[in-house]
Design an enzyme around this catalytic site. Structure first.
Site, mmCIF file in Angstrom:
data_model
loop_
_atom_site.group_PDB
_atom_site.id
_atom_site.type_symbol
_atom_site.label_atom_id
_atom_site.label_comp_id
_atom_site.label_asym_id
_atom_site.label_seq_id
_atom_site.Cartn_x
_atom_site.Cartn_y
_atom_site.Cartn_z
ATOM 1 N N LYS A 282 22.952 -3.600 -4.601
ATOM 2 C CA LYS A 282 22.291 -4.639 -4.052
ATOM 3 C C LYS A 282 23.012 -5.938 -4.142
ATOM 4 C CE LYS A 282 17.562 -6.135 -2.925
ATOM 5 N NZ LYS A 282 16.334 -5.788 -2.907
ATOM 6 N N GLU A 367 -0.260 -2.042 -1.237
ATOM 7 C CA GLU A 367 -1.338 -2.941 -1.048
ATOM 8 C C GLU A 367 -2.758 -2.423 -1.081
ATOM 9 O OE1 GLU A 367 1.209 -3.038 0.795
ATOM 10 O OE2 GLU A 367 2.428 -5.141 0.457
ATOM 11 N N ARG A 395 -2.927 -4.452 5.651
ATOM 12 C CA ARG A 395 -2.750 -3.148 5.251
ATOM 13 C C ARG A 395 -3.931 -2.492 4.599
ATOM 14 N NH1 ARG A 395 2.995 -0.669 4.317
ATOM 15 N NH2 ARG A 395 3.442 -1.065 6.693
HETATM 16 C C1 TPP Z 1 3.812 -3.758 3.390
HETATM 17 C C2 TPP Z 1 4.840 -4.892 2.829
HETATM 18 N N1 TPP Z 1 4.841 -5.185 1.505
HETATM 19 C C3 TPP Z 1 5.502 -6.025 1.063
HETATM 20 C C4 TPP Z 1 6.666 -6.411 1.934
HETATM 21 C C5 TPP Z 1 7.656 -7.409 1.247
HETATM 22 N N2 TPP Z 1 8.863 -6.904 1.075
HETATM 23 C C6 TPP Z 1 9.923 -6.955 1.890
HETATM 24 S S1 TPP Z 1 11.281 -6.130 1.308
HETATM 25 C C7 TPP Z 1 10.571 -5.530 -0.099
HETATM 26 C C8 TPP Z 1 11.422 -4.706 -0.824
HETATM 27 C C9 TPP Z 1 11.812 -3.508 -0.298
HETATM 28 O O1 TPP Z 1 12.746 -2.828 -1.284
HETATM 29 P P1 TPP Z 1 13.664 -1.658 -0.630
HETATM 30 O O2 TPP Z 1 12.879 -0.860 0.248
HETATM 31 O O3 TPP Z 1 14.336 -0.769 -1.838
HETATM 32 O O4 TPP Z 1 15.046 -2.584 -0.155
HETATM 33 P P2 TPP Z 1 15.984 -3.450 -0.636
HETATM 34 O O5 TPP Z 1 15.395 -4.874 -0.285
HETATM 35 O O6 TPP Z 1 15.975 -2.997 -2.073
HETATM 36 O O7 TPP Z 1 17.056 -2.788 0.079
HETATM 37 C C10 TPP Z 1 9.384 -6.151 -0.240
HETATM 38 C C11 TPP Z 1 8.473 -5.678 -1.087
HETATM 39 C C12 TPP Z 1 6.695 -5.879 3.108
HETATM 40 N N3 TPP Z 1 7.714 -6.344 3.769
HETATM 41 N N4 TPP Z 1 5.955 -4.948 3.385
#
Ligand code: TPP
Length: 654
Positions: A282, A367, A395
């Site tokens: 990342k 959630e 959600r």
């Molecule tokens: C339902 C929901 N909850 C929380 C989020 C906030 N959120 C956006 S990106 C993320 C982390 C995603 O992690 P990952 O899928 O591993 O992607 P990375 O950013 O590490 O590439 C979160 C918690 C979201 N977009 N949707």
């Protein structure tokens, strides 16, 4: 110097490039992303991590005929650049510019609107099934992060896709991070796969073969034959994904372009559901983001050489103030538990995590589970505080109804980022919570006008019985507060902040201060406005509202929430039942529409939710025949200057 990126016809042009040229393009994309995000803010670290993956996908597939779905979509910046949006990229997340997430109305290469996590495999499966039903021929590929894979829906989709046996490629982008470090058994499982000795050996063997292939291009059949044998090493028997019916390929170095290209080609040729597990870094390519991917997950404007944030002000965010207040409350009451769904930093609960790790739960992007687990805790006499952004709480609606409210359980919902969030746009605006929470029997819904009231509401909610929510915007503490005193919260009671004769402005939460400013504007025009701080969206302070409205004979409700189902509906209902049409009524809120992205203060002003917008609405109401519901459509011209709008907080992005 001209960049290769500027000369290419994208994405088609990628197919004719040699490896060294693809690598050059990867470097150019990274620079473009870093430069742009340093000026616009955005999801930097996630996007930098998938540059090679996006290149490989668009080299092998033929988008938009082939369909690529990015889970959440916050990491799709390279995809946007590679699919013809290089020129528009500088306008990323700006008002009128391109979105920070895939949008079907922006490009045919964005096949589905995304923003919430864990949806991509379901979407991809749906599209793949339509392909098969229509007897069409194209590839469907979903990219999902290890964080998003913690969401239950991703497993529901894997489970179903494996059973159907549909041709479908899922790329698992494993960078060990959600926004913070990824949590749970899945994270440990992926970590075991990454470090398993026989897989490491197989990975090295595969990389050796790929290294000896001189060109990426048309002549791949011979190399593919050699590779197919080698890729077999990477299929591990008896593992989770295989057991669910997927062919598992990996783990692969997600920054090795030829390896990615060959593996995607192989997955395409293989057919059925295939999961390619790629390991990425990342923040790759920007040292500050690599060193602190959490801080650079969603970032405001920054200085590229140093990585320092160009933050707009030093005030604490409401989330931080909330987080500190829960810690104070927990120091006095051992029953208090804090729960976040993968957002300890964003919700301000990181302070609690450090202070009371044993009473803190990060459940992952889950959630629904967060809310039902809170129900379980509450059923045993604990007091869970569940902090979730308004948009993500959508959600968990059934869980709030079925697992909390039905039993009258005492769960406290801290609904952060309520209202318009700004640059993240329609997938992230939190304008529906009042409507969906008010309709739940037994639910209390509050909204504080400022940071002091936020803290009082938390304390009040903790001392209550039954389910209770308070919602607050993406905003910061005020540098100088006009209202110093915060009288104690009383159940279902608002406060009269300013008495007046001509019009009653009944304001909720973030709209209280702009309403006071509006009253000052109206005073200069000879109109005396009363301002009520409603405090409660449920139960509504009927006696106070009736008293002030009946006196003024005109009532204007102002709230940073959907005009459907909000406080305005409740007040209009009271007035129509109790005043026999003697009070003219108007309602200002977020229109019944999906609001675009852009700075929060511009979006608010476009909805008429600024001091001037409120004053204008009150003036219209005071004219004969002025009683109308007046949600203004975003995109309509705002003649007035933006004045009195709440400040924005640029430093953090969900
Ligand atoms: C339902 C929901 N909850 C929380 C989020 C906030 N959120 C956006 S990106 C993320 C982390 C995603 O992690 P990952 O899928 O591993 O992607 P990375 O950013 O590490 O590439 C979160 C918690 C979201 N977009 N949707």
């Amino acid at each position: 110097m001209t960049r290769l990126l500027d000369e290419l016809d994208l994405p088609k042009g990628l197919k004719h490039l040699m490896l060294s040229q693809l690598q050059q393009v990867a470097g150019e994309i990274r620079e473009e992303i870093i430069d742009t995000v340093s000026k616009t803010g955005g999801h930097l670290a996630s996007s930098l991590g998938v540059v090679e993956l996006a290149l490989a996908i668009h080299t092998v597939l033929e988008s938009p005929n082939d369909k690529v779905i990015w889970d959440v979509g916050h990491q799709a910046y390279a995809h946007k650049i590679l699919t013809g949006r290089l020129k528009e990229f500088a306008s990323l997340r700006q008002y009128g510019g391109i979105s920070g997430f895939p949008r079907t109305d922006e490009s045919p290469h964005d096949v589905f609107d995304t923003g919430h996590a864990s949806t991509s495999i379901s979407v991809a499966l749906g599209i793949a099934e339509t392909r098969d039903l229509r007897d069409e021929d194209f590839t469907v590929l979903a990219v999902i992060g290890d964080g998003s894979l913690t969401g239950g829906m991703a497993f529901e989709a894997l489970n179903h896709a494996g059973q159907l046996g549909t041709d479908l490629i899922v790329v698992l982008n494993d960078n060990e991070m959600s926004i913070s470090r990824n949590v749970g058994g899945l994270a440990s499982y992926l970590s075991r796969i990454r470090t398993e000795p026989h897989l490491l050996k197989a990975r090295r063997e595969l990389e050796r073969i790929v290294k000896n292939i001189p060109f990426i291009g048309k002549d791949v059949s011979e190399s593919m034959r050699k590779l197919k044998g080698s890729l077999k090493y990477l299929v591990i028997p008896s593992m989770l994904f295989e057991d669910l019916g997927f062919t598992y390929l990996g783990p692969l170095d997600g920054h090795n372009i030829p390896l990615l290209i060959r593996t995607i080609q192989h997955a395409k040729a293989k057919g059925g559901p295939v999961l390619i597990h790629v390991v990425t870094k990342k923040g790759k390519g920007y040292p500050q983001a690599e060193a602190d991917p959490r801080a650079f997950h969603g970032v405001g404007k920054f200085h590229v050489p140093s990585g320092k944030l160009l933050a707009s002000g030093g005030s604490k965010s409401l989330s931080e103030i909330f987080g500190e207040a829960v810690v104070r409350a927990a120091s006095k009451d051992p029953r208090i538990i804090a729960i976040t769904a993968a957002m300890p930093d964003g919700t301000g609960l990181n302070t609690f995590m450090k202070a009371y790790p044993e009473r803190f739960f990060d459940v992952g992007i889950a959630e629904q589970h967060a809310v039902t687990m809170a129900g379980g805790l509450a059923s045993q006499g604990f007091i869970p505080v569940v902090a979730i952004y308004s948009t993500f709480l959508q959600r968990a609606y059934d869980q709030i109804v079925h697992d909390v409210a039905l039993q009258g359980l005492h769960v406290v919902f801290a609904v952060d980022r309520a209202g318009l969030v700004g640059e993240d746009g329609p997938t992230h605006h939190g304008n529906l919570d009042i409507a969906f929470l008010r309709s739940i029997p037994g639910m209390t819904v509050m909204a504080p006008m400022d940071e002091d009231e936020l803290v009082s509401m938390l304390d009040f909610a903790l001392g209550m019985k039954g389910p209770c929510a308070f919602r607050y915007p993406r905003s910061s503490a005020m540098d100088e507060k006009k209202i110093k005193a915060c009288p104690p919260i009383e159940y279902g009671r608002g406060t009269l902040l300013l008495d007046g004769q001509d019009v009653a402005i009944i304001a909720l939460g973030s709209m209280v201060y702009p309403s006071l400013d509006a009253a000052a504007i109206l005073r200069n025009k000879g109109i005396s406005a009363a301002v009520v701080n409603a405090r409660f969206a449920k139960p509504v302070d009927e006696p106070l509202i009736l008293k002030v409205s009946s006196k003024c004979k005109k009532a204007l409700v102002v709230e940073e929430a959907s005009v459907i189902g909000g406080l305005g509906n409740a007040v209009s209902d009271i007035l129509s039942r109790k005043t026999q049409g003697k009070v003219d009524f108007a309602h200002l809120g977020i229109p019944d529409d999906f609001v675009t992205h852009g700075p929060r203060e511009i979006l608010l002003a476009e909805c008429g939710l600024s001091a001037i917008g409120i004053a204008e609405a009150a003036l219209r109401l005071c004219k004969p025949g002025g009683a109308v519901s007046m949600a203004r459509g975003v995109g309509q011209t705002v003649a007035s200057n933006i004045e009195g709008a709440t400040e924005t907080c640029e430093a953090e992005i969900p």
